[in-house]
Design a protein around this motif. Structure first.
Motif, short mmCIF file in Angstrom:
data_model
loop_
_atom_site.label_atom_id
_atom_site.label_comp_id
_atom_site.label_asym_id
_atom_site.label_seq_id
_atom_site.Cartn_x
_atom_site.Cartn_y
_atom_site.Cartn_z
N PRO A 191 0.80 -1.23 0.00
CA PRO A 191 0.00 0.00 0.00
C PRO A 191 0.83 1.28 0.00
N HIS A 192 2.10 1.18 0.36
CA HIS A 192 2.85 2.38 0.74
C HIS A 192 4.05 2.71 -0.13
N LYS A 193 4.45 1.80 -1.01
CA LYS A 193 5.63 2.05 -1.82
C LYS A 193 5.52 1.28 -3.13
N ARG A 194 6.23 1.75 -4.13
CA ARG A 194 6.22 1.07 -5.42
C ARG A 194 6.92 -0.27 -5.29
N VAL A 195 6.30 -1.32 -5.83
CA VAL A 195 6.83 -2.68 -5.72
C VAL A 195 7.11 -3.23 -7.11
N ASP A 196 8.30 -3.78 -7.27
CA ASP A 196 8.70 -4.43 -8.52
C ASP A 196 9.20 -5.82 -8.15
N VAL A 197 8.35 -6.82 -8.33
CA VAL A 197 8.71 -8.17 -7.87
C VAL A 197 9.90 -8.72 -8.62
N GLN A 198 10.08 -8.33 -9.87
CA GLN A 198 11.23 -8.82 -10.62
C GLN A 198 12.52 -8.21 -10.10
N ASP A 199 12.49 -6.91 -9.83
CA ASP A 199 13.68 -6.26 -9.31
C ASP A 199 14.02 -6.76 -7.91
N LEU A 200 12.99 -7.03 -7.10
CA LEU A 200 13.22 -7.53 -5.75
C LEU A 200 13.82 -8.93 -5.74
N GLY A 201 13.57 -9.69 -6.80
CA GLY A 201 14.00 -11.08 -6.80
C GLY A 201 13.06 -11.98 -6.04
N ALA A 202 11.80 -11.56 -5.90
CA ALA A 202 10.82 -12.37 -5.17
C ALA A 202 10.39 -13.56 -6.01
N ASP A 203 10.41 -14.73 -5.41
CA ASP A 203 9.85 -15.92 -6.06
C ASP A 203 8.35 -16.00 -5.82
N PHE A 204 7.93 -15.59 -4.62
CA PHE A 204 6.52 -15.43 -4.29
C PHE A 204 6.37 -14.10 -3.56
N TYR A 205 5.24 -13.43 -3.81
CA TYR A 205 4.97 -12.15 -3.15
C TYR A 205 3.48 -12.11 -2.84
N ALA A 206 3.13 -11.88 -1.56
CA ALA A 206 1.74 -11.91 -1.12
C ALA A 206 1.32 -10.56 -0.57
N PHE A 207 0.06 -10.18 -0.82
CA PHE A 207 -0.45 -8.94 -0.24
C PHE A 207 -1.96 -9.00 -0.11
#
Length: 408
Positions: A204-220
């Protein structure tokens, strides 16, 4: 960001509570909803209400288009590679349970490791406890620094070649800490582990880029980012999702059913059995439109200013202890007043129209690490102002004086 124009879009804020103008400081628990989201959900029920992926009639087609359109918005919002990697869930809790049960239990075994932190919300702790018990894996914790932050040196020491899963919250709902997810993911991947991110308090509070983060799974969850309750999403890398077994079975997730065996649809539908929360998805799509119209970068900067201002103001109150780092925190302050239980603090503030959270915040291990049973928490969002924090500060001073006289 025009804060007054933003506030005008939230009908619930324009009311009195207990004879005082509402000051809502509990957005980390659940945010308020702008008129555009309320109207989008209402329009769906008024004009398009039908089940998705089933009927060929006009309402069914419009409902399906709206539902799948929301999936596309979520994918773009997270910079996912494709909409098929977005699974709609009831929220962060359901999404993390899907990973812990559908993925971890199939890849972990005796002697393997699952790594998390003591700051995790119960939704990102209990599923891994259960996965470890079911598979014989060892549950390990990255230790916290005295201010509640993580040291990458400790991350390196905790993650080993036996680690199969690393799951860490992007932002702590108690400490306000922003964890270095990208760096942790790099360490996890070097060890051959996957990176799971609890994004409930970050999305809710910041721009999220799952590819840049290297997240394999991301939940919200949607309800913390101006969307309705009961809707959230899980992003997963395609190869992982395609090799995961569903954990909920029934209508719409199947490809072909025989008397003694069945096959599943392709992703994401194999994980969305039954009638989904269609109106919730429509509302989530509208919430994404709203947040992007305001600007995620502007929202983050606004909240960081509020957090710094709140930290400065509350620091002037003698006997008030705040938890978590002073710098690099999101828009929340967790605190205690000496000799006053946080539930009493919250009750007095409520009598003045100020809504905060009090309790263990679904983080009992972290409460024990802080050596407290509970805390109070004021959390800010795009519709809060410095005036809200001034009201909070004045009310806390009055609360302290009231209980000081009562004790004395």
């Amino acid at each position: 960001m025009n804060i007054h124009a933003v506030r005008e879009q939230f009908p619930i804020l324009h009311q009195e509570v207990n004879g005082h103008p509402l000051v809502y400081l509990d957005s980390a628990a659940s945010s308020q909803k702008p008129r555009s989201v309320i109207d989008a959900v209402s329009r769906y029920y008024e004009l398009d209400n039908a089940n998705v992926h089933r009927g060929v009639h006009t309402l069914g087609s419009r409902a399906t288009d709206a539902y799948e359109g929301a999936r596309e918005k979520v994918a773009a919002f997270l910079n996912a590679e494709s909409p098929e990697q977005i699974i709609f869930t009831r929220g962060t809790t359901t999404a993390l349970n899907l990973v812990a049960t559908g993925y971890a239990r199939s890849v972990c075994g005796e002697g393997d490791e699952i790594v998390i932190t003591p700051m995790e919300h119960h939704s990102n702790l209990i599923p891994w406890q259960q996965a470890a018990k079911a598979t014989g894996a060892t549950l390990k914790y990255i230790p916290l620094q005295p201010d509640g932050t993580l040291s990458l040196e400790d991350v390196e020491k905790t993650i080993t070649p036996r680690t199969k899963v690393v799951s860490v919250t992007y932002v702590s709902n108690v400490l306000g800490v922003v964890n270095p997810i990208k760096a942790i993911a790099e360490i996890a991947h070097r060890a051959g582990a996957i990176m799971v991110v609890d994004g409930a308090q970050s999305t809710p509070h910041k721009r999220v880029d799952v590819q840049d983060l290297g997240a394999d799974f991301y939940a919200f969850s949607g309800h913390k980012m101006c969307a309705p309750t009961g809707i959230g999403a899980l992003y997963g890398k395609r190869t992982l999702l395609e090799n995961m077994e569903p954990i909920e079975f029934g209508g719409e997730m199947i490809d072909f059913v025989e008397l003694y065996d069945s096959t599943w649809k392709d992703i994401p539908y194999r994980f969305e059995g039954g009638t989904p929360v269609i109106a919730g998805a429509v509302g989530l799509g509208a919430a994404i439109d709203f947040l992007e119209s305001v600007g995620l970068d502007e929202i983050e900067q606004h909240e960081r200013r509020l957090a710094a201002y709140a930290y400065e103001r509350l620091s002037t109150i003698e006997g008030l202890q705040m938890y978590g780092p002073k710098e690099n925190r999101v828009g929340l302050i967790t605190f205690n007043l000496d000799d006053v239980h946080p539930h009493d603090v919250a009750t007095v503030l409520d009598s003045k129209g100020i809504a905060i959270r009090a309790g263990h915040h679904c983080c009992q291990p972290l409460m024990r690490w802080l050596n407290v049973s509970a805390t109070a928490r004021a959390s800010f969002y795009l519709y809060n102002t410095e005036s809200d924090i001034d009201h909070l500060t004045d009310a806390l001073i009055q609360t302290k004086e009231f209980f000081g006289h009562a004790i004395g």
